[in-house]
Design a protein around this motif. Structure first.
Motif, PDB file in Angstrom:
ATOM      1  N   LYS A   1      -1.315  14.513   0.112  1.00 27.83           N
ATOM      2  CA  LYS A   1      -1.895  13.125   0.596  1.00 27.83           C
ATOM      3  C   LYS A   1      -1.142  12.158  -0.045  1.00 27.83           C
ATOM      4  O   LYS A   1      -1.004  10.909   0.417  1.00 27.83           O
ATOM      5  N   ILE A   2      -0.549  12.357  -1.150  1.00 25.63           N
ATOM      6  CA  ILE A   2       0.094  11.400  -1.959  1.00 25.63           C
ATOM      7  C   ILE A   2       1.527  11.360  -1.671  1.00 25.63           C
ATOM      8  O   ILE A   2       2.019  12.377  -1.610  1.00 25.63           O
ATOM      9  N   PRO A   3       2.307  10.247  -1.864  1.00 29.80           N
ATOM     10  CA  PRO A   3       3.614  10.216  -1.788  1.00 29.80           C
ATOM     11  C   PRO A   3       4.266  10.756  -2.953  1.00 29.80           C
ATOM     12  O   PRO A   3       3.810  10.704  -4.028  1.00 29.80           O
TER      13      PRO A   3
ATOM     14  N   ILE B   1      -4.261   3.057  -2.733  1.00 26.71           N
ATOM     15  CA  ILE B   1      -3.532   2.834  -3.792  1.00 26.71           C
ATOM     16  C   ILE B   1      -2.591   1.647  -3.518  1.00 26.71           C
ATOM     17  O   ILE B   1      -1.835   1.756  -2.643  1.00 26.71           O
TER      18      ILE B   1
ATOM     19  N   ASN C   1       0.694  -1.126  -0.020  1.00 25.83           N
ATOM     20  CA  ASN C   1      -0.170   0.090  -0.121  1.00 25.83           C
ATOM     21  C   ASN C   1       0.903   1.060  -0.101  1.00 25.83           C
ATOM     22  O   ASN C   1       1.594   1.612   0.933  1.00 25.83           O
ATOM     23  N   LEU C   2       0.875   2.124  -1.195  1.00 28.46           N
ATOM     24  CA  LEU C   2       1.771   3.002  -1.139  1.00 28.46           C
ATOM     25  C   LEU C   2       1.083   4.202  -0.443  1.00 28.46           C
ATOM     26  O   LEU C   2       1.817   5.327  -0.283  1.00 28.46           O
ATOM     27  N   THR C   3      -0.122   4.376  -0.375  1.00 28.25           N
ATOM     28  CA  THR C   3      -0.879   4.959   0.642  1.00 28.25           C
ATOM     29  C   THR C   3      -1.589   4.390   1.725  1.00 28.25           C
ATOM     30  O   THR C   3      -1.809   3.255   1.653  1.00 28.25           O
TER      31      THR C   3
ATOM     32  N   LEU D   1       6.940   9.786   2.535  1.00 28.41           N
ATOM     33  CA  LEU D   1       6.637   8.549   2.420  1.00 28.41           C
ATOM     34  C   LEU D   1       5.167   8.289   2.936  1.00 28.41           C
ATOM     35  O   LEU D   1       4.563   7.096   2.502  1.00 28.41           O
ATOM     36  N   THR D   2       4.495   9.223   3.816  1.00 31.86           N
ATOM     37  CA  THR D   2       3.238   9.271   4.093  1.00 31.86           C
ATOM     38  C   THR D   2       2.711  10.505   3.553  1.00 31.86           C
ATOM     39  O   THR D   2       3.410  11.583   3.221  1.00 31.86           O
ATOM     40  N   PRO D   3       0.931  10.824   3.721  1.00 24.46           N
ATOM     41  CA  PRO D   3       0.690  11.938   3.609  1.00 24.46           C
ATOM     42  C   PRO D   3       1.442  13.237   4.520  1.00 24.46           C
ATOM     43  O   PRO D   3       1.993  12.748   5.592  1.00 24.46           O
TER      44      PRO D   3
ATOM     45  N   TYR E   1      10.230   1.165   4.225  1.00 22.49           N
ATOM     46  CA  TYR E   1       9.400   1.176   5.166  1.00 22.49           C
ATOM     47  C   TYR E   1       9.324   0.561   6.580  1.00 22.49           C
ATOM     48  O   TYR E   1       8.653   1.051   7.470  1.00 22.49           O
TER      49      TYR E   1
END
Lengths: 218, 218
Positions: free
Chosen positions: B183-185, A206, A161-163, B162-164, B115
């Motif tokens: 909100k998107i990496p 996503i 999960n990239l998000t 890597l996060t919002p 991660y």
């Protein structure tokens, strides 16, 4: 139609045999990727980028052999890969975009490539984009329910999960997962197919699905 | 103290010279990383993992030379890298953990490593963990205001949410950014230092800062 984009990442990670099998498909060469394609006997429809890793001699060769070369300054609003994908979309509105040479080397570039389909300008194309290298195939998914297929020569299956994600369920993989929700990205690595087709579903976020294999290198 | 963890990723991406400079520091070998350390004349304090990429002969050598070997089954709740980092924390409560051999090869493993510091079990250690390979140094940051320093032999600087993220500001880098929220990496790649020290700040999320360099390979 399918468009292939060759980016200028480390050549050792580009699966040459698979590329040559597609020599009659449509190719776009990004930066040094255009020269690599010519070296392998493939003439891309266009070469795009800042060409900062292309020598003067290589540039002259590109100019003599290609119909279209788009040169951008190194300091620009888009990465070279983004320019290549934009060109593919604008010219062909393809139903599949496979990106080669987009992994390895600098991690900031790898992550820029990995996250490219998530950006607003590319989001409608996200389900059509894949990254391919010698050990990996990455495909992107928006919320929904999917069937996925075992790929020849690939050993492992992963869900990333990239998000933030809600409700990720792997019902029939070797290591199943039920309704997993998390705000933090995570790589559920080293899973396996249990048959030729398996399934997964999720409600928000996503997901990148990665088919991969080991390749022991010196 | 600083603990180094050698993971079993492709050896070509491990900067041998830098590793040898640390031969008198504390090392933990993860899976095939333990054998690599012995090959390079470094005796890790422990070897940990499922050892699925270690041969019987290599395993016998580890057993004859190392005081502590922890073997886990391949199907386990933690990745080999996670086991190595847990062991480092449990034994030493180090103030810095550098992970080597964690990049390249399978992208699902690379992303699991990237991660790792974000997961709940490691989050308190996040600011102390770095990934190092021949072309990259990755360091992790929680919300705050920071000074960062140019690193020898590194050319590029990147900021990756890597996060919002909320309120990312790069006040004095070559390509500045003011109060960016998304909100998107995204990988803000190919930035540059403008002096020995630059700064950045953000209010929410997790940022990876990447120092990197080009390394043209055949």
């Amino acid at each position: 139609m399918r468009v292939n984009i060759m980016v200028g990442g480390p050549q050792a990670l580009v699966p040459k045999e698979q590329v040559l099998q597609r020599q009659n498909e449509t190719w776009i060469g990004v930066d040094h990727g255009a020269t690599l394609l010519l070296n392998w006997g493939i003439r891309p429809v266009a070469a795009i980028g800042d060409f900062d890793s292309t020598t003067t001699a290589e540039m002259a060769r590109l100019q003599s052999q290609l119909a279209e070369i788009k040169t951008f300054p190194p300091a620009k609003d888009f990465t070279d890969t983004q320019l290549g994908v934009k060109a593919a979309i604008d010219a062909y509105a393809p139903d599949q975009i496979d990106i080669w040479g987009a992994t390895g080397g600098r991690l900031d570039q790898l992550l820029a490539n990995l996250y490219l389909p998530l950006q607003k300008a590319f989001l409608t194309y996200l389900p059509k984009i894949r990254l391919v290298d010698t050990q990996n195939i990455v495909q992107y998914f928006l919320p929904g329910t999917y069937s996925i297929y075992d790929q020849p020569q690939m050993d492992y299956l992963a869900f990333v999960n990239l998000t933030p994600v809600r409700g990720l369920t792997l019902p029939d993989e070797k290591y199943p997962l039920v309704n997993w929700t998390d705000k933090i990205p995570f790589s559920w690595s080293s899973n396996r197919f249990t048959s030729i087709v398996n399934h997964f579903a999720f409600d928000e976020g996503i997901i990148a699905v990665i088919w991969s294999r080991d390749l022991f290198q010196p």
